[in-house]
Write a protein that holds these residues in place. Structure first.
Motif, PDB file in Angstrom:
ATOM      1  N   HIS A 123       0.830  -1.202   0.000  1.00  0.00           N
ATOM      2  CA  HIS A 123       0.000   0.000   0.000  1.00  0.00           C
ATOM      3  C   HIS A 123       0.868   1.256   0.000  1.00  0.00           C
ATOM      4  O   HIS A 123       0.589   2.210  -0.740  1.00  0.00           O
ATOM      5  N   ALA A 124       1.924   1.258   0.800  1.00  0.00           N
ATOM      6  CA  ALA A 124       2.819   2.415   0.841  1.00  0.00           C
ATOM      7  C   ALA A 124       3.485   2.628  -0.511  1.00  0.00           C
ATOM      8  O   ALA A 124       3.625   3.763  -0.980  1.00  0.00           O
ATOM      9  N   LEU A 125       3.881   1.539  -1.158  1.00  0.00           N
ATOM     10  CA  LEU A 125       4.504   1.637  -2.476  1.00  0.00           C
ATOM     11  C   LEU A 125       3.523   2.193  -3.505  1.00  0.00           C
ATOM     12  O   LEU A 125       3.871   3.075  -4.303  1.00  0.00           O
ATOM     13  N   LEU A 126       2.292   1.713  -3.470  1.00  0.00           N
ATOM     14  CA  LEU A 126       1.282   2.203  -4.409  1.00  0.00           C
ATOM     15  C   LEU A 126       0.975   3.681  -4.177  1.00  0.00           C
ATOM     16  O   LEU A 126       0.801   4.442  -5.143  1.00  0.00           O
ATOM     17  N   LYS A 127       0.920   4.101  -2.920  1.00  0.00           N
ATOM     18  CA  LYS A 127       0.687   5.514  -2.632  1.00  0.00           C
ATOM     19  C   LYS A 127       1.835   6.364  -3.169  1.00  0.00           C
ATOM     20  O   LYS A 127       1.603   7.431  -3.744  1.00  0.00           O
ATOM     21  N   GLU A 128       3.053   5.883  -3.010  1.00  0.00           N
ATOM     22  CA  GLU A 128       4.217   6.623  -3.500  1.00  0.00           C
ATOM     23  C   GLU A 128       4.188   6.727  -5.028  1.00  0.00           C
ATOM     24  O   GLU A 128       4.425   7.790  -5.596  1.00  0.00           O
ATOM     25  N   GLU A 129       3.863   5.619  -5.689  1.00  0.00           N
ATOM     26  CA  GLU A 129       3.771   5.630  -7.150  1.00  0.00           C
ATOM     27  C   GLU A 129       2.662   6.568  -7.615  1.00  0.00           C
ATOM     28  O   GLU A 129       2.818   7.287  -8.607  1.00  0.00           O
ATOM     29  N   HIS A 130       1.541   6.570  -6.909  1.00  0.00           N
ATOM     30  CA  HIS A 130       0.418   7.427  -7.266  1.00  0.00           C
ATOM     31  C   HIS A 130       0.814   8.898  -7.177  1.00  0.00           C
ATOM     32  O   HIS A 130       0.502   9.695  -8.076  1.00  0.00           O
ATOM     33  N   GLU A 131       1.506   9.258  -6.092  1.00  0.00           N
ATOM     34  CA  GLU A 131       1.961  10.638  -5.929  1.00  0.00           C
ATOM     35  C   GLU A 131       2.942  11.024  -7.035  1.00  0.00           C
ATOM     36  O   GLU A 131       2.891  12.139  -7.560  1.00  0.00           O
ATOM     37  N   LEU A 132       3.826  10.105  -7.401  1.00  0.00           N
ATOM     38  CA  LEU A 132       4.792  10.373  -8.471  1.00  0.00           C
ATOM     39  C   LEU A 132       4.079  10.594  -9.808  1.00  0.00           C
ATOM     40  O   LEU A 132       4.425  11.516 -10.563  1.00  0.00           O
ATOM     41  N   LEU A 133       3.071   9.781 -10.092  1.00  0.00           N
ATOM     42  CA  LEU A 133       2.311   9.944 -11.337  1.00  0.00           C
ATOM     43  C   LEU A 133       1.551  11.275 -11.350  1.00  0.00           C
ATOM     44  O   LEU A 133       1.478  11.936 -12.387  1.00  0.00           O
ATOM     45  N   LYS A 134       1.002  11.678 -10.212  1.00  0.00           N
ATOM     46  CA  LYS A 134       0.307  12.963 -10.152  1.00  0.00           C
ATOM     47  C   LYS A 134       1.272  14.111 -10.434  1.00  0.00           C
ATOM     48  O   LYS A 134       0.938  15.054 -11.155  1.00  0.00           O
ATOM     49  N   LYS A 135       2.494  14.011  -9.894  1.00  0.00           N
ATOM     50  CA  LYS A 135       3.493  15.049 -10.145  1.00  0.00           C
ATOM     51  C   LYS A 135       3.877  15.080 -11.619  1.00  0.00           C
ATOM     52  O   LYS A 135       4.040  16.151 -12.204  1.00  0.00           O
ATOM     53  N   ALA A 136       4.010  13.913 -12.240  1.00  0.00           N
ATOM     54  CA  ALA A 136       4.370  13.842 -13.649  1.00  0.00           C
ATOM     55  C   ALA A 136       3.279  14.461 -14.516  1.00  0.00           C
ATOM     56  O   ALA A 136       3.564  15.187 -15.482  1.00  0.00           O
ATOM     57  N   ILE A 137       2.041  14.203 -14.192  1.00  0.00           N
ATOM     58  CA  ILE A 137       0.919  14.778 -14.945  1.00  0.00           C
ATOM     59  C   ILE A 137       0.921  16.296 -14.811  1.00  0.00           C
ATOM     60  O   ILE A 137       0.756  17.016 -15.803  1.00  0.00           O
ATOM     61  N   ARG A 138       1.134  16.802 -13.585  1.00  0.00           N
ATOM     62  CA  ARG A 138       1.184  18.253 -13.388  1.00  0.00           C
ATOM     63  C   ARG A 138       2.343  18.871 -14.165  1.00  0.00           C
ATOM     64  O   ARG A 138       2.203  19.923 -14.780  1.00  0.00           O
ATOM     65  N   PHE A 139       3.482  18.188 -14.164  1.00  0.00           N
ATOM     66  CA  PHE A 139       4.656  18.692 -14.871  1.00  0.00           C
ATOM     67  C   PHE A 139       4.391  18.772 -16.377  1.00  0.00           C
ATOM     68  O   PHE A 139       4.664  19.774 -17.017  1.00  0.00           O
ATOM     69  N   CYS A 140       3.832  17.697 -16.927  1.00  0.00           N
ATOM     70  CA  CYS A 140       3.554  17.673 -18.369  1.00  0.00           C
ATOM     71  C   CYS A 140       2.491  18.698 -18.745  1.00  0.00           C
ATOM     72  O   CYS A 140       2.591  19.346 -19.790  1.00  0.00           O
ATOM     73  N   SER A 141       1.493  18.862 -17.911  1.00  0.00           N
ATOM     74  CA  SER A 141       0.446  19.846 -18.188  1.00  0.00           C
ATOM     75  C   SER A 141       1.006  21.259 -18.156  1.00  0.00           C
ATOM     76  O   SER A 141       0.676  22.090 -19.001  1.00  0.00           O
ATOM     77  N   ALA A 142       1.858  21.542 -17.204  1.00  0.00           N
ATOM     78  CA  ALA A 142       2.456  22.869 -17.107  1.00  0.00           C
ATOM     79  C   ALA A 142       3.396  23.118 -18.281  1.00  0.00           C
ATOM     80  O   ALA A 142       3.475  24.232 -18.801  1.00  0.00           O
ATOM     81  N   ARG A 143       4.078  22.104 -18.718  1.00  0.00           N
ATOM     82  CA  ARG A 143       5.010  22.237 -19.838  1.00  0.00           C
ATOM     83  C   ARG A 143       4.266  22.535 -21.137  1.00  0.00           C
ATOM     84  O   ARG A 143       4.685  23.369 -21.935  1.00  0.00           O
ATOM     85  N   LYS A 144       3.135  21.873 -21.360  1.00  0.00           N
ATOM     86  CA  LYS A 144       2.338  22.115 -22.566  1.00  0.00           C
ATOM     87  C   LYS A 144       1.756  23.522 -22.561  1.00  0.00           C
ATOM     88  O   LYS A 144       1.646  24.160 -23.587  1.00  0.00           O
ATOM     89  N   ALA A 145       1.379  24.000 -21.389  1.00  0.00           N
ATOM     90  CA  ALA A 145       0.760  25.325 -21.288  1.00  0.00           C
ATOM     91  C   ALA A 145       1.775  26.433 -21.558  1.00  0.00           C
ATOM     92  O   ALA A 145       1.407  27.506 -22.027  1.00  0.00           O
ATOM     93  N   THR A 146       3.060  26.208 -21.303  1.00  0.00           N
ATOM     94  CA  THR A 146       4.053  27.257 -21.492  1.00  0.00           C
ATOM     95  C   THR A 146       4.540  27.348 -22.933  1.00  0.00           C
ATOM     96  O   THR A 146       5.167  28.326 -23.309  1.00  0.00           O
ATOM     97  N   ARG A 147       4.269  26.356 -23.763  1.00  0.00           N
ATOM     98  CA  ARG A 147       4.681  26.409 -25.173  1.00  0.00           C
ATOM     99  C   ARG A 147       3.818  27.413 -25.927  1.00  0.00           C
ATOM    100  O   ARG A 147       2.613  27.482 -25.739  1.00  0.00           O
ATOM    101  N   SER A 148       4.451  28.133 -26.785  1.00  0.00           N
ATOM    102  CA  SER A 148       3.663  29.054 -27.605  1.00  0.00           C
ATOM    103  C   SER A 148       3.350  28.381 -28.940  1.00  0.00           C
ATOM    104  O   SER A 148       4.133  27.587 -29.441  1.00  0.00           O
ATOM    105  N   PRO A 149       2.213  28.680 -29.543  1.00  0.00           N
ATOM    106  CA  PRO A 149       1.846  28.046 -30.813  1.00  0.00           C
ATOM    107  C   PRO A 149       2.848  28.364 -31.928  1.00  0.00           C
ATOM    108  O   PRO A 149       3.072  27.546 -32.799  1.00  0.00           O
ATOM    109  N   SER A 150       3.472  29.529 -31.900  1.00  0.00           N
ATOM    110  CA  SER A 150       4.389  29.895 -32.970  1.00  0.00           C
ATOM    111  C   SER A 150       5.674  29.053 -32.917  1.00  0.00           C
ATOM    112  O   SER A 150       6.237  28.739 -33.954  1.00  0.00           O
ATOM    113  N   SER A 151       6.092  28.661 -31.728  1.00  0.00           N
ATOM    114  CA  SER A 151       7.319  27.879 -31.639  1.00  0.00           C
ATOM    115  C   SER A 151       7.121  26.479 -32.176  1.00  0.00           C
ATOM    116  O   SER A 151       8.027  25.888 -32.725  1.00  0.00           O
ATOM    117  N   THR A 152       5.897  25.921 -32.048  1.00  0.00           N
ATOM    118  CA  THR A 152       5.666  24.580 -32.576  1.00  0.00           C
ATOM    119  C   THR A 152       5.589  24.605 -34.091  1.00  0.00           C
ATOM    120  O   THR A 152       5.998  23.660 -34.740  1.00  0.00           O
TER     121      THR A 152
END
Length: 120
Positions: A84-113
């Protein structure tokens, strides 16, 4: 201010105490898990262990052996707690990864792509 009503004080037999001590001394079992399985406070079990080491816990001529069922259940409980502790840790890591990827997509400008695609 003192509590209202009588305090419930439980008395445990020496056989119960010795069984609890022997369970807690098995390899792979933690004092905290054994105490939780026996519904006693971990400090009480630690005190019983100390009393047994110092010979203050009476054996009364026979050695109490712990039943195999509780030890197996405690081991299973520990394994489930670790999983259970391992699954909670993995879940928190996945949530951080999702937030990171979402923030990264939001900072890209359409002209640079567009520029990156045309230069390839």
């Amino acid at each position: 201010m003192p509590r209202s009503g009588p305090r419930a004080v439980r008395k445990y037999s020496d056989e119960f105490k010795l069984t609890a001590v022997q369970l807690s001394q098995r390899p792979g079992l933690q004092v905290k898990s054994v105490a939780a399985a026996l519904t006693i406070h971990p400090f009480m079990l630690s005190k019983w262990r100390k009393d047994a080491r110092e010979g203050r816990l009476g054996t009364r001529g026979r050695k109490a052996s712990p039943p195999p069922g509780p030890a197996r259940e405690i081991a299973q409980l520990q394994a489930l707690e670790k999983a259970h502790a391992l699954l909670k840790e993995e879940h928190e890591l996945l949530k951080k990864a999702i937030r990171f990827c979402s923030a990264r997509k939001a900072t890209r400008s359409p002209s640079s792509t567009r520029n990156a695609r045309s230069s390839v």
